[in-house]
Write an enzyme that holds these catalytic residues in place. Structure first.
Site, PDB file in Angstrom:
ATOM      1  N   LYS A  39       1.066  -1.154  -0.004  1.00 21.64           N
ATOM      2  CA  LYS A  39       0.129  -0.074  -0.282  1.00 21.64           C
ATOM      3  C   LYS A  39       0.931   1.273   0.040  1.00 21.64           C
ATOM      4  CE  LYS A  39      -3.551   2.588   0.375  1.00 21.64           C
ATOM      5  NZ  LYS A  39      -4.154   2.751  -0.769  1.00 21.64           N
ATOM      6  N   ASN A  63     -12.713   3.930  -6.654  1.00 20.76           N
ATOM      7  CA  ASN A  63     -12.378   3.914  -5.010  1.00 20.76           C
ATOM      8  C   ASN A  63     -11.610   5.423  -4.668  1.00 20.76           C
ATOM      9  OD1 ASN A  63      -9.190   4.164  -4.027  1.00 20.76           O
ATOM     10  ND2 ASN A  63      -9.309   3.083  -5.922  1.00 20.76           N
ATOM     11  N   LEU A  67      -5.075   6.978   0.283  1.00 19.34           N
ATOM     12  CA  LEU A  67      -3.789   6.717   0.888  1.00 19.34           C
ATOM     13  C   LEU A  67      -3.756   6.362   2.115  1.00 19.34           C
ATOM     14  CD1 LEU A  67      -1.372   8.818  -1.278  1.00 19.34           C
ATOM     15  CD2 LEU A  67      -1.620   6.275  -1.510  1.00 19.34           C
ATOM     16  N   ASN A  93       5.629   1.094  -2.471  1.00 22.35           N
ATOM     17  CA  ASN A  93       5.059   1.981  -2.993  1.00 22.35           C
ATOM     18  C   ASN A  93       5.158   3.282  -2.233  1.00 22.35           C
ATOM     19  OD1 ASN A  93       2.167   3.567  -3.557  1.00 22.35           O
ATOM     20  ND2 ASN A  93       2.642   2.194  -5.499  1.00 22.35           N
ATOM     21  N   CYS A 122      -1.658   8.855  -7.953  1.00 26.21           N
ATOM     22  CA  CYS A 122      -2.670   8.675  -7.172  1.00 26.21           C
ATOM     23  C   CYS A 122      -3.758   9.769  -7.478  1.00 26.21           C
ATOM     24  CB  CYS A 122      -2.351   8.500  -5.574  1.00 26.21           C
ATOM     25  SG  CYS A 122      -3.757   8.370  -4.632  1.00 26.21           S
ATOM     26  N   ASN A 184      -2.061   3.558 -13.158  1.00 26.64           N
ATOM     27  CA  ASN A 184      -2.841   3.743 -11.989  1.00 26.64           C
ATOM     28  C   ASN A 184      -4.352   3.954 -12.191  1.00 26.64           C
ATOM     29  OD1 ASN A 184      -3.521   4.095  -9.155  1.00 26.64           O
ATOM     30  ND2 ASN A 184      -1.559   5.077  -9.001  1.00 26.64           N
ATOM     31  N   GLY A 206     -10.347  -2.236 -12.616  1.00 28.30           N
ATOM     32  CA  GLY A 206     -11.212  -3.344 -13.020  1.00 28.30           C
ATOM     33  C   GLY A 206     -11.043  -3.624 -14.426  1.00 28.30           C
ATOM     34  N   GLY A 231      -3.947  -3.208 -14.921  1.00 32.65           N
ATOM     35  CA  GLY A 231      -5.279  -2.321 -14.981  1.00 32.65           C
ATOM     36  C   GLY A 231      -6.002  -3.454 -15.773  1.00 32.65           C
ATOM     37  N   GLY A 232      -7.132  -4.012 -14.743  1.00 29.78           N
ATOM     38  CA  GLY A 232      -8.118  -4.825 -15.211  1.00 29.78           C
ATOM     39  C   GLY A 232      -7.881  -6.217 -15.637  1.00 29.78           C
TER      40      GLY A 232
END
Ligand SMILES: Cc1cc2nc3c(=O)[nH]c(=O)nc-3n(C[C@H](O)[C@H](O)[C@H](O)COP(=O)(O)O)c2cc1C
Length: 285
Positions: A39, A63, A67, A93, A122, A184, A206, A231-232
């Site tokens: 995270k 979402n 952070l 990260n 982010c 991201n 997703g 990514g997905g």
């Protein structure tokens, strides 16, 4: 097994930042993936944003966790010693609201991990985050300054939100980045039609973002550093498509929120496919 950044990984399936905490809950999964990206860690602890933080949408989720994390000190003292017992590679990260925060976090953690992923992408924070990753000059200065603090692999996590990731990637590589990870989450919004105002503004992830993520990875192929594609990715076939598009490894994100064991299925399924014609990739041994 594969060697990227001079490191031997068990396989090319990694866990993306933010969806698995620090990998301590599902150790069976952690011990079988190539690497875990923690995270996002900031200099000071962060409580994150008020709920609701996650909203399901067609083909994915939005979402705005913001952070939430214990901060670098607590991470080093309480979490990292436990993470080091996992049988996988650890990439931290790193996130910050000021350019200087990145180098300070990298310096504090030092040589205790396998590498760093500088999160300049982010979309859920008021300062820094995506704003750093949209500007090649700021992106390069984050990398250049962090570079002075470590010899470990420095991967930069990019956004394609209102900017060309190829342009930003070139600036980061010029400043000393060893690799690029992308993408991201994309900007997204959920509207509350009763209150006639946004319910959530956050990051979309997703399956909905997979085609665009694949396009972005393919756009960066041919650069001189390894790319971690994400990514997905939900299946082994999705992962294979990213490898074909030029990624040296893939990271699994939202799929884990649906099923924490998803990476193991993906590893198994990926074995059915032949190595991509372009491998070994640049930056690999
Ligand atoms: C709940 C959640 C939290 C996330 N937190 C982080 C984070 O702390 N740092 C980061 O770089 N990316 C974070 N991400 C982005 C993911 O690592 C990944 O880049 C993105 O979700 C796209 O992959 P996916 O579609 O497979 O989820 C987060 C994503 C989600 C869904």
């Amino acid at each position: 097994m594969c060697r990227i950044f001079g490191i031997t990984f068990k396989n090319r399936v990694f866990i993306a930042s933010g969806v698995f905490g620090f990998g301590l809950k599902y150790k069976k999964v952690s011990n079988r993936v190539g690497a875990i990206f923690t995270k996002g860690i900031t200099l000071e602890p962060r409580k994150g944003n008020a709920p609701p933080r996650v909203f399901e949408t067609a083909g994915g989720l939005i979402n705005w966790v913001g952070l939430e994390n214990p901060g670098v000190e607590k991470f080093c003292k309480d979490i990292l010693p436990k993470m080091k017992k996992l049988r996988t590679k650890i990439f931290v990260n790193v996130a910050g609201s000021e350019v200087i925060h990145y180098e300070r976090i990298v310096e504090r953690i030092g040589g205790q991990v396998d590498g760093f992923e500088l999160n300049i992408s982010c979309p859920n924070v008021k300062k820094g985050g995506v704003a750093f990753g949209q500007d090649p000059k700021i992106a390069a200065s984050v990398v250049a300054r962090a570079r002075t603090k470590t010899k470990l692999p420095l991967i930069v996590k990019l956004t394609p939100n209102f900017c060309d990731p190829l342009r930003i990637a070139k600036a980061c590589i010029g400043a000393g980045a060893d690799g690029i990870s992308l993408i991201n989450t994309l900007y997204g919004m959920v509207y509350d039609i009763k209150k006639k105002k946004p319910l959530i503004t956050g990051g979309l992830s997703g399956p909905a973002i997979k085609p665009f993520a694949l396009y972005c990875v393919n756009r960066l192929r041919g650069l001189d550093v390894p790319i971690i594609g994400m990514g997905g990715i939900m299946t082994g076939q999705d992962a294979y498509e990213f490898l074909l598009a030029g990624a040296s490894a893939v990271a699994i994100g939202s799929a884990i929120l649906r099923d924490p064991y998803a990476p193991l299925e993906i590893i198994k399924e990926l074995k059915k496919y032949p190595p991509p014609p372009s491998s070994p990739f640049k930056g690999e041994d």
